[in-house]
Write an enzyme that holds these catalytic residues in place. Structure first.
Site, short mmCIF file in Angstrom:
data_model
loop_
_atom_site.label_atom_id
_atom_site.label_comp_id
_atom_site.label_asym_id
_atom_site.label_seq_id
_atom_site.Cartn_x
_atom_site.Cartn_y
_atom_site.Cartn_z
N ASP A 6 -25.92 25.99 -53.92
CA ASP A 6 -25.52 27.35 -54.27
C ASP A 6 -24.18 27.32 -55.00
O ASP A 6 -23.21 27.97 -54.60
CB ASP A 6 -25.42 28.20 -53.01
CG ASP A 6 -25.38 29.70 -53.30
OD1 ASP A 6 -25.88 30.12 -54.36
OD2 ASP A 6 -24.87 30.44 -52.46
N ASN B 89 -18.32 30.06 -54.70
CA ASN B 89 -18.27 28.95 -53.76
C ASN B 89 -17.42 27.78 -54.27
O ASN B 89 -17.49 26.68 -53.72
CB ASN B 89 -19.69 28.46 -53.44
CG ASN B 89 -20.41 29.39 -52.48
OD1 ASN B 89 -19.78 30.11 -51.73
ND2 ASN B 89 -21.73 29.38 -52.53
N ASP C 209 -18.42 26.36 -48.53
CA ASP C 209 -19.66 27.01 -48.12
C ASP C 209 -20.91 26.20 -48.51
O ASP C 209 -21.61 26.53 -49.46
CB ASP C 209 -19.76 28.42 -48.69
CG ASP C 209 -20.85 29.23 -47.98
OD1 ASP C 209 -21.47 28.70 -47.04
OD2 ASP C 209 -21.09 30.38 -48.38
#
Length: 335
Positions: free
Chosen positions: A209, A214, A226
């Site tokens: 992701d 992030n 994360d």
């Protein structure tokens, strides 16, 4: 009033209050200074907690029933491996017994160092070269072995199962037939691309992701945070979200990423035709994620535009445009 209270109390995070957050942190041996700030996080709950005679910490409470303990610990172990290779990854704190996953008041939690920064400028080619270097190193570690418990990104988990959720429970009748038709054609196109690239799409342990939220840019380098969505995925999954703009600009960005990446790993050129297929799955998955979490009280507050006629009409239109994008020539790089 009693009915609303029942709904609220049924939510998995309903018991998290500033006091309970501090109690959880202090159960790990820290002494809080009574400063607790909720940070932007929807899937889990994340707080910055002030600590006496210490920098503030970030504590993350995991959403119940999303990941098993084994899956969370695999995420943590991956982060520890990356830190051992001196990669700028924010890994969980471990106590003297080496534990990184804890439980308090029925919630599972992990504690992290607070590391500030700002979102990277993906349009800056020098930044992309740095990101390419970091991801090349990260993927070199990620390819050493596989996750045993975490899932693999595929067309079922990110596509067909997600479409079924939306179609059966959320899609307005006015858009139902169009949605069913466009998602059927879109997933057939994704399946065809994945089929053609089967030998090239070798999955590795990936961040999963890598959007701008992030990655925290600080002191000239990125800090990756994360890893909650870490999974087995092709390497290109961590690269394509850094591309934006028209085709010419994306070619330039891709070249910059590759320049940095290939200092440590062969760039996954053969996976480039999968970019639009992966983008299609992300679009479907994002809408279904909002749908699946719609009973969480924080979601209607922060995403008030979701589950409206306008939203679903725009979503169907975007999927139709994405269907056309699947048939466009893929991005390429020069050697």
């Amino acid at each position: 009033m009693e009915e609303n209270s029942t709904v609220e109390n049924s939510h998995p995070f309903h018991g998290l209050t500033p006091d309970s957050v501090m109690d959880a942190v202090e159960s790990l041996g820290f002494v809080c200074d009574c400063r607790v700030f909720a940070l932007n996080s929807y899937e889990n709950r994340v707080y910055q907690v002030g600590i006496e005679d210490h920098e503030p910490l970030v504590v993350k409470f995991y959403r119940p029933q999303r990941w098993s303990d084994e899956q969370i610990l695999e995420e943590h172990q991956f982060c520890f491996e990356l830190v051992e290779q001196e990669l700028p990854v924010v890994a969980p704190w471990r106590n003297d017994d080496g534990q990184s996953l804890f439980s308090f008041g029925g919630n599972r939690l992990a504690v992290f160092e607070r590391r500030g920064g700002h979102a990277p400028e993906f349009d800056n080619l020098d930044n992309l070269r740095v990101l390419g270097r970091m991801l090349g190193r990260m993927h070199a570690v990620g390819s050493r072995c596989a996750f045993d418990h975490r899932p693999t990104l595929d067309c079922h988990t990110f596509g067909s199962s997600r479409v079924a959720l939306i179609s059966e429970h959320f899609m307005p009748v006015e858009y139902q037939a169009t949605y069913d038709a466009v998602t059927r054609d879109l997933l057939q196109g994704v399946d065809a691309i994945f089929g053609r690239l089967e030998g090239a799409l070798t999955p590795i342990r990936a961040h999963g992701d890598c959007h701008a939220g992030n990655i925290l840019w600080r002191d000239g380098r990125p800090n990756f945070v994360d890893f909650d969505d870490a999974r087995m995925a092709p390497a290109i999954q961590d690269l394509w979200m850094m591309l934006s703009g028209d085709q010419t600009r994306q070619h330039q960005q891709l070249q910059a990423l590759m320049d940095g990446y290939e200092l440590f790993q062969p760039f996954p050129v053969a996976q480039l035709p999968a970019i639009e297929a992966l983008r299609s799955l992300r679009m479907i998955h994002y809408a279904s994620w909002l749908a699946e979490r719609w009973d969480d009280p924080t979601f209607p507050v922060h995403f008030p535009w979701f589950n409206t006629m306008h939203y679903w009409g725009e979503h169907v239109l975007q999927l139709r445009e994405q269907l056309a994008a699947l048939n466009e020539p893929p991005l390429s790089v020069l050697y």
